[in-house]
Design a protein around this motif. Sequence first.
Motif, PDB file in Angstrom:
ATOM      1  N   SER A 188      29.512   7.751 -44.396  1.00 44.29           N
ATOM      2  CA  SER A 188      28.298   7.138 -43.840  1.00 44.29           C
ATOM      3  C   SER A 188      28.195   5.676 -44.270  1.00 44.29           C
ATOM      4  O   SER A 188      29.189   5.037 -44.523  1.00 44.29           O
ATOM      5  CB  SER A 188      27.062   7.945 -44.263  1.00 44.29           C
ATOM      6  N   LEU A 189      26.979   5.168 -44.350  1.00 44.23           N
ATOM      7  CA  LEU A 189      26.758   3.772 -44.712  1.00 44.23           C
ATOM      8  C   LEU A 189      26.742   3.590 -46.227  1.00 44.23           C
ATOM      9  O   LEU A 189      26.204   4.425 -46.950  1.00 44.23           O
ATOM     10  CB  LEU A 189      25.427   3.274 -44.137  1.00 44.23           C
ATOM     11  N   ARG A 190      27.311   2.499 -46.682  1.00 48.47           N
ATOM     12  CA  ARG A 190      27.282   2.112 -48.097  1.00 48.47           C
ATOM     13  C   ARG A 190      26.633   0.744 -48.191  1.00 48.47           C
ATOM     14  O   ARG A 190      27.068  -0.197 -47.535  1.00 48.47           O
ATOM     15  CB  ARG A 190      28.691   2.039 -48.682  1.00 48.47           C
ATOM     16  N   PHE A 191      25.593   0.651 -48.990  1.00 47.13           N
ATOM     17  CA  PHE A 191      24.887  -0.614 -49.148  1.00 47.13           C
ATOM     18  C   PHE A 191      25.086  -1.136 -50.559  1.00 47.13           C
ATOM     19  O   PHE A 191      25.138  -0.366 -51.512  1.00 47.13           O
ATOM     20  CB  PHE A 191      23.389  -0.435 -48.884  1.00 47.13           C
ATOM     21  N   SER A 192      25.183  -2.455 -50.680  1.00 48.19           N
ATOM     22  CA  SER A 192      25.323  -3.055 -52.004  1.00 48.19           C
ATOM     23  C   SER A 192      24.167  -4.030 -52.244  1.00 48.19           C
ATOM     24  O   SER A 192      23.645  -4.635 -51.302  1.00 48.19           O
ATOM     25  CB  SER A 192      26.664  -3.778 -52.135  1.00 48.19           C
ATOM     26  N   TRP A 193      23.799  -4.134 -53.486  1.00 46.77           N
ATOM     27  CA  TRP A 193      22.692  -5.000 -53.891  1.00 46.77           C
ATOM     28  C   TRP A 193      23.228  -6.126 -54.762  1.00 46.77           C
ATOM     29  O   TRP A 193      24.059  -5.889 -55.636  1.00 46.77           O
ATOM     30  CB  TRP A 193      21.668  -4.201 -54.690  1.00 46.77           C
ATOM     31  N   GLU A 194      22.735  -7.321 -54.519  1.00 43.61           N
ATOM     32  CA  GLU A 194      23.041  -8.451 -55.388  1.00 43.61           C
ATOM     33  C   GLU A 194      22.297  -8.258 -56.706  1.00 43.61           C
ATOM     34  O   GLU A 194      21.147  -7.810 -56.727  1.00 43.61           O
ATOM     35  CB  GLU A 194      22.569  -9.769 -54.759  1.00 43.61           C
ATOM     36  N   GLU A 195      22.952  -8.586 -57.802  1.00 41.17           N
ATOM     37  CA  GLU A 195      22.306  -8.475 -59.110  1.00 41.17           C
ATOM     38  C   GLU A 195      21.077  -9.384 -59.171  1.00 41.17           C
ATOM     39  O   GLU A 195      21.117 -10.530 -58.725  1.00 41.17           O
ATOM     40  CB  GLU A 195      23.287  -8.859 -60.210  1.00 41.17           C
ATOM     41  N   GLY A 196      19.994  -8.852 -59.683  1.00 40.66           N
ATOM     42  CA  GLY A 196      18.762  -9.631 -59.833  1.00 40.66           C
ATOM     43  C   GLY A 196      17.913  -9.713 -58.583  1.00 40.66           C
ATOM     44  O   GLY A 196      16.992 -10.530 -58.515  1.00 40.66           O
ATOM     45  N   PHE A 197      18.190  -8.863 -57.581  1.00 39.79           N
ATOM     46  CA  PHE A 197      17.429  -8.943 -56.332  1.00 39.79           C
ATOM     47  C   PHE A 197      15.957  -8.623 -56.562  1.00 39.79           C
ATOM     48  O   PHE A 197      15.605  -7.815 -57.416  1.00 39.79           O
ATOM     49  CB  PHE A 197      18.010  -8.018 -55.262  1.00 39.79           C
ATOM     50  N   ASP A 198      15.107  -9.291 -55.814  1.00 35.48           N
ATOM     51  CA  ASP A 198      13.664  -9.054 -55.854  1.00 35.48           C
ATOM     52  C   ASP A 198      13.149  -9.185 -54.430  1.00 35.48           C
ATOM     53  O   ASP A 198      13.305 -10.241 -53.811  1.00 35.48           O
ATOM     54  CB  ASP A 198      12.979 -10.063 -56.780  1.00 35.48           C
ATOM     55  N   ILE A 199      12.580  -8.105 -53.909  1.00 34.01           N
ATOM     56  CA  ILE A 199      12.082  -8.081 -52.533  1.00 34.01           C
ATOM     57  C   ILE A 199      10.662  -7.534 -52.551  1.00 34.01           C
ATOM     58  O   ILE A 199      10.412  -6.488 -53.146  1.00 34.01           O
ATOM     59  CB  ILE A 199      12.966  -7.193 -51.632  1.00 34.01           C
ATOM     60  N   GLU A 200       9.770  -8.238 -51.884  1.00 37.40           N
ATOM     61  CA  GLU A 200       8.382  -7.805 -51.774  1.00 37.40           C
ATOM     62  C   GLU A 200       8.014  -7.725 -50.293  1.00 37.40           C
ATOM     63  O   GLU A 200       8.359  -8.607 -49.513  1.00 37.40           O
ATOM     64  CB  GLU A 200       7.462  -8.808 -52.469  1.00 37.40           C
ATOM     65  N   VAL A 201       7.335  -6.656 -49.910  1.00 35.67           N
ATOM     66  CA  VAL A 201       6.867  -6.486 -48.538  1.00 35.67           C
ATOM     67  C   VAL A 201       5.353  -6.333 -48.579  1.00 35.67           C
ATOM     68  O   VAL A 201       4.834  -5.475 -49.290  1.00 35.67           O
ATOM     69  CB  VAL A 201       7.512  -5.253 -47.868  1.00 35.67           C
ATOM     70  N   VAL A 202       4.670  -7.183 -47.806  1.00 32.52           N
ATOM     71  CA  VAL A 202       3.211  -7.145 -47.735  1.00 32.52           C
ATOM     72  C   VAL A 202       2.823  -6.934 -46.276  1.00 32.52           C
ATOM     73  O   VAL A 202       3.235  -7.693 -45.400  1.00 32.52           O
ATOM     74  CB  VAL A 202       2.586  -8.454 -48.264  1.00 32.52           C
ATOM     75  N   VAL A 203       2.046  -5.884 -46.010  1.00 34.00           N
ATOM     76  CA  VAL A 203       1.599  -5.587 -44.658  1.00 34.00           C
ATOM     77  C   VAL A 203       0.183  -6.118 -44.496  1.00 34.00           C
ATOM     78  O   VAL A 203      -0.729  -5.711 -45.217  1.00 34.00           O
ATOM     79  CB  VAL A 203       1.631  -4.072 -44.380  1.00 34.00           C
ATOM     80  N   GLY A 204       0.016  -7.039 -43.547  1.00 31.85           N
ATOM     81  CA  GLY A 204      -1.294  -7.587 -43.240  1.00 31.85           C
ATOM     82  C   GLY A 204      -1.859  -6.935 -41.991  1.00 31.85           C
ATOM     83  O   GLY A 204      -1.297  -5.974 -41.455  1.00 31.85           O
ATOM     84  N   CYS A 205      -2.986  -7.464 -41.531  1.00 32.51           N
ATOM     85  CA  CYS A 205      -3.617  -6.919 -40.319  1.00 32.51           C
ATOM     86  C   CYS A 205      -2.780  -7.178 -39.077  1.00 32.51           C
ATOM     87  O   CYS A 205      -2.756  -6.356 -38.158  1.00 32.51           O
ATOM     88  CB  CYS A 205      -5.004  -7.527 -40.139  1.00 32.51           C
ATOM     89  N   GLN A 206      -2.105  -8.334 -39.036  1.00 33.09           N
ATOM     90  CA  GLN A 206      -1.358  -8.692 -37.832  1.00 33.09           C
ATOM     91  C   GLN A 206       0.081  -9.115 -38.112  1.00 33.09           C
ATOM     92  O   GLN A 206       0.758  -9.608 -37.221  1.00 33.09           O
ATOM     93  CB  GLN A 206      -2.073  -9.824 -37.094  1.00 33.09           C
ATOM     94  N   ASP A 207       0.524  -8.930 -39.359  1.00 34.74           N
ATOM     95  CA  ASP A 207       1.883  -9.348 -39.657  1.00 34.74           C
ATOM     96  C   ASP A 207       2.441  -8.572 -40.842  1.00 34.74           C
ATOM     97  O   ASP A 207       1.729  -7.859 -41.535  1.00 34.74           O
ATOM     98  CB  ASP A 207       1.965 -10.851 -39.936  1.00 34.74           C
ATOM     99  N   VAL A 208       3.741  -8.711 -41.017  1.00 32.76           N
ATOM    100  CA  VAL A 208       4.439  -8.146 -42.163  1.00 32.76           C
ATOM    101  C   VAL A 208       5.198  -9.287 -42.815  1.00 32.76           C
ATOM    102  O   VAL A 208       5.961  -9.997 -42.154  1.00 32.76           O
ATOM    103  CB  VAL A 208       5.426  -7.035 -41.736  1.00 32.76           C
ATOM    104  N   LEU A 209       4.962  -9.471 -44.108  1.00 35.38           N
ATOM    105  CA  LEU A 209       5.636 -10.529 -44.857  1.00 35.38           C
ATOM    106  C   LEU A 209       6.723  -9.900 -45.706  1.00 35.38           C
ATOM    107  O   LEU A 209       6.467  -8.953 -46.459  1.00 35.38           O
ATOM    108  CB  LEU A 209       4.638 -11.262 -45.757  1.00 35.38           C
ATOM    109  N   ILE A 210       7.945 -10.416 -45.576  1.00 32.13           N
ATOM    110  CA  ILE A 210       9.041 -10.023 -46.454  1.00 32.13           C
ATOM    111  C   ILE A 210       9.375 -11.258 -47.280  1.00 32.13           C
ATOM    112  O   ILE A 210       9.824 -12.270 -46.745  1.00 32.13           O
ATOM    113  CB  ILE A 210      10.268  -9.544 -45.659  1.00 32.13           C
ATOM    114  N   ARG A 211       9.134 -11.153 -48.578  1.00 30.82           N
ATOM    115  CA  ARG A 211       9.370 -12.269 -49.498  1.00 30.82           C
ATOM    116  C   ARG A 211      10.456 -11.835 -50.465  1.00 30.82           C
ATOM    117  O   ARG A 211      10.373 -10.750 -51.056  1.00 30.82           O
ATOM    118  CB  ARG A 211       8.091 -12.592 -50.261  1.00 30.82           C
ATOM    119  N   ALA A 212      11.477 -12.666 -50.631  1.00 32.57           N
ATOM    120  CA  ALA A 212      12.589 -12.283 -51.504  1.00 32.57           C
ATOM    121  C   ALA A 212      13.211 -13.513 -52.148  1.00 32.57           C
ATOM    122  O   ALA A 212      13.185 -14.608 -51.580  1.00 32.57           O
ATOM    123  CB  ALA A 212      13.641 -11.534 -50.697  1.00 32.57           C
TER     124      ALA A 212
END
Length: 78
Positions: A7-31
């Motif tokens: 199947s699929l294999r995913f890798s992560w960069e060391e030190g990754f930081d991802i934040e997802v904020v759901v608003g009333c009319q948008d979705v913010l992905i901050r990383a």
Amino acid sequence: MYHPARSLRFSWEEGFDIEVVVGCQDVLIRANRAGLVSVARHLLALAQDEVPVDSHVHLPAGQEIESDIDVVIERAAD
């Protein structure tokens, strides 16, 4: 990377930081840089020709991402 037997294999960069904020009319992905590279790799893995439709990456809230909700990114038919 995708392999039919594994199947699929995913890798992560060391030190990754991802934040997802759901608003009333948008979705913010901050990383940070490592988070953006990780997300980009996930998207490229899903985009490989061999990856079946409906394959997905599931990013659970509080684990891979800082968020109140899970994020699912799914491969659609072309």
